[in-house]
Motif scaffolding. Structure first.
Motif, PDB file in Angstrom:
ATOM      1  N   PHE A  17      33.548 103.602 120.290  1.00 33.31           N
ATOM      2  CA  PHE A  17      32.214 103.017 120.304  1.00 33.31           C
ATOM      3  C   PHE A  17      31.587 103.366 121.662  1.00 33.31           C
ATOM      4  O   PHE A  17      32.050 102.889 122.701  1.00 33.31           O
ATOM      5  CB  PHE A  17      32.268 101.503 120.119  1.00 33.31           C
ATOM      6  CG  PHE A  17      32.769 101.076 118.766  1.00 33.31           C
ATOM      7  CD1 PHE A  17      31.871 100.775 117.744  1.00 33.31           C
ATOM      8  CD2 PHE A  17      34.134 100.983 118.508  1.00 33.31           C
ATOM      9  CE1 PHE A  17      32.326 100.378 116.496  1.00 33.31           C
ATOM     10  CE2 PHE A  17      34.593 100.584 117.261  1.00 33.31           C
ATOM     11  CZ  PHE A  17      33.690 100.288 116.248  1.00 33.31           C
ATOM     12  N   CYS A  75      24.169 103.251 115.603  1.00 29.00           N
ATOM     13  CA  CYS A  75      23.502 101.983 115.317  1.00 29.00           C
ATOM     14  C   CYS A  75      22.611 101.583 116.492  1.00 29.00           C
ATOM     15  O   CYS A  75      22.911 101.905 117.647  1.00 29.00           O
ATOM     16  CB  CYS A  75      24.535 100.902 115.032  1.00 29.00           C
ATOM     17  SG  CYS A  75      25.648 101.344 113.671  1.00 29.00           S
ATOM     18  N   ALA A 134      26.293  95.478 112.662  1.00 22.22           N
ATOM     19  CA  ALA A 134      26.106  96.322 113.850  1.00 22.22           C
ATOM     20  C   ALA A 134      24.793  96.026 114.563  1.00 22.22           C
ATOM     21  O   ALA A 134      24.767  95.490 115.676  1.00 22.22           O
ATOM     22  CB  ALA A 134      26.182  97.800 113.450  1.00 22.22           C
ATOM     23  N   MET A 163      24.193  93.567 117.897  1.00 23.00           N
ATOM     24  CA  MET A 163      23.733  94.219 119.132  1.00 23.00           C
ATOM     25  C   MET A 163      22.455  93.565 119.636  1.00 23.00           C
ATOM     26  O   MET A 163      22.302  93.292 120.840  1.00 23.00           O
ATOM     27  CB  MET A 163      23.507  95.709 118.875  1.00 23.00           C
ATOM     28  CG  MET A 163      24.767  96.501 118.576  1.00 23.00           C
ATOM     29  SD  MET A 163      24.422  98.109 117.816  1.00 23.00           S
ATOM     30  CE  MET A 163      23.343  98.871 119.060  1.00 23.00           C
ATOM     31  N   VAL A 194      24.610 102.384 119.829  1.00 21.63           N
ATOM     32  CA  VAL A 194      26.073 102.451 119.865  1.00 21.63           C
ATOM     33  C   VAL A 194      26.526 103.504 118.865  1.00 21.63           C
ATOM     34  O   VAL A 194      26.312 103.373 117.664  1.00 21.63           O
ATOM     35  CB  VAL A 194      26.733 101.091 119.559  1.00 21.63           C
ATOM     36  CG1 VAL A 194      28.261 101.256 119.530  1.00 21.63           C
ATOM     37  CG2 VAL A 194      26.343 100.065 120.618  1.00 21.63           C
ATOM     38  N   ARG A 199      29.402 105.490 116.937  1.00 20.23           N
ATOM     39  CA  ARG A 199      30.774 105.238 116.503  1.00 20.23           C
ATOM     40  C   ARG A 199      31.397 106.481 115.888  1.00 20.23           C
ATOM     41  O   ARG A 199      30.835 107.091 114.970  1.00 20.23           O
ATOM     42  CB  ARG A 199      30.827 104.114 115.468  1.00 20.23           C
ATOM     43  CG  ARG A 199      32.284 103.795 115.045  1.00 20.23           C
ATOM     44  CD  ARG A 199      32.353 102.880 113.847  1.00 20.23           C
ATOM     45  NE  ARG A 199      33.743 102.585 113.500  1.00 20.23           N
ATOM     46  CZ  ARG A 199      34.113 101.976 112.376  1.00 20.23           C
ATOM     47  NH1 ARG A 199      33.201 101.596 111.491  1.00 20.23           N
ATOM     48  NH2 ARG A 199      35.393 101.757 112.134  1.00 20.23           N
ATOM     49  N   TYR A 252      30.780  96.044 117.982  1.00 19.82           N
ATOM     50  CA  TYR A 252      29.421  96.459 118.366  1.00 19.82           C
ATOM     51  C   TYR A 252      28.824  95.528 119.416  1.00 19.82           C
ATOM     52  O   TYR A 252      28.173  95.986 120.364  1.00 19.82           O
ATOM     53  CB  TYR A 252      28.519  96.528 117.128  1.00 19.82           C
ATOM     54  CG  TYR A 252      28.691  97.811 116.351  1.00 19.82           C
ATOM     55  CD1 TYR A 252      28.109  98.999 116.795  1.00 19.82           C
ATOM     56  CD2 TYR A 252      29.436  97.845 115.183  1.00 19.82           C
ATOM     57  CE1 TYR A 252      28.272 100.189 116.091  1.00 19.82           C
ATOM     58  CE2 TYR A 252      29.609  99.030 114.461  1.00 19.82           C
ATOM     59  CZ  TYR A 252      29.026 100.193 114.926  1.00 19.82           C
ATOM     60  OH  TYR A 252      29.187 101.382 114.233  1.00 19.82           O
TER      61      TYR A 252
END
Length: 214
Positions: free
Chosen positions: A24, A55, A79, A83, A99, A101, A117
């Motif tokens: 991440f 995301c 996600a 966040m 973010v 992944r 996340y």
């Protein structure tokens, strides 16, 4: 009473978190508008085009009046919203979080994704330098050149001690100093400037504006 405003971050931060072999990569970037946030998101997606997910969450506006998030293919609510909640809990605005992944082959489940996340954004924020956004009053001080060096030092010390921002210095017939001070310190600044200058100087006050102070 002086109005308070959300903080923002001074510069971009990138931090990586590994959870059960999934990578991440949290990117935090200060922005001034939704359009600028969208440009940041597009740039990250181009750079990390091979990632499973990018995301996003953003909060913009002086009063945090605009917010948006995206799960980008992750299960709904696992996600983008977590966040976004981190940004809100930290009291931030004018910031976008992306973010990235890279899937590690082990499914994390809804709870695991939410933790991953949100932790990725929180850990990145722990490394960020915050700027405190304040409504400040413009104060201009015109100083004869012979006294400019001494007054310059005194004004900078005053600004540092009173949550103020020291603006540009313009040299003409006089040296013109601009400070942005808390409106509640207006009378104090007048008195302290008089003490600093032996009563020879007084400020000219102008407009108020929102200023970022480290």
């Amino acid at each position: 009473m002086t109005r308070t405003y959300p903080d923002t971050i001074a510069a971009a931060v990138t931090r990586e978190l590994i959870v059960k072999k999934s990578r991440f990569i949290a990117h935090l970037v200060p922005v001034r508008s939704v359009a600028e946030a969208d440009e940041v998101i597009a740039s990250v997606r181009r750079q990390y085009w091979d990632a499973r997910h990018n995301c996003t969450a953003m909060v913009t506006g002086v009063t945090r009046d605009q917010a948006r998030s995206s799960d980008d293919g992750e299960p709904s609510g696992t996600a983008g919203i977590p966040m976004l909640e981190v940004l809100r809990r930290r009291g931030l605005t004018d910031v976008v979080a992306v973010v990235t992944r890279y899937f590690g082959g082990v499914k994390l489940g809804a709870g695991g994704l939410i933790r991953a996340y949100s932790t990725a954004v929180s850990d990145a924020l722990d490394e960020a330098v915050l700027l405190h956004r304040r409504e400040l009053l413009e104060a201009r001080v015109d100083v004869p050149h012979a006294d400019a060096g001494r007054i310059d030092n005194g004004l900078r010390d005053w600004a540092a001690a009173h949550g103020s921002s020291f603006g540009e210095v313009v040299y003409g017939a006089l040296a013109s100093f601009t400070l942005w001070i808390p409106p509640s310190d207006r009378a104090l600044f007048v008195d302290d400037l008089a003490s600093l200058s032996g009563g020879s100087l007084s400020p000219v006050f102008g407009r108020t504006r929102i200023v970022d102070v480290a």
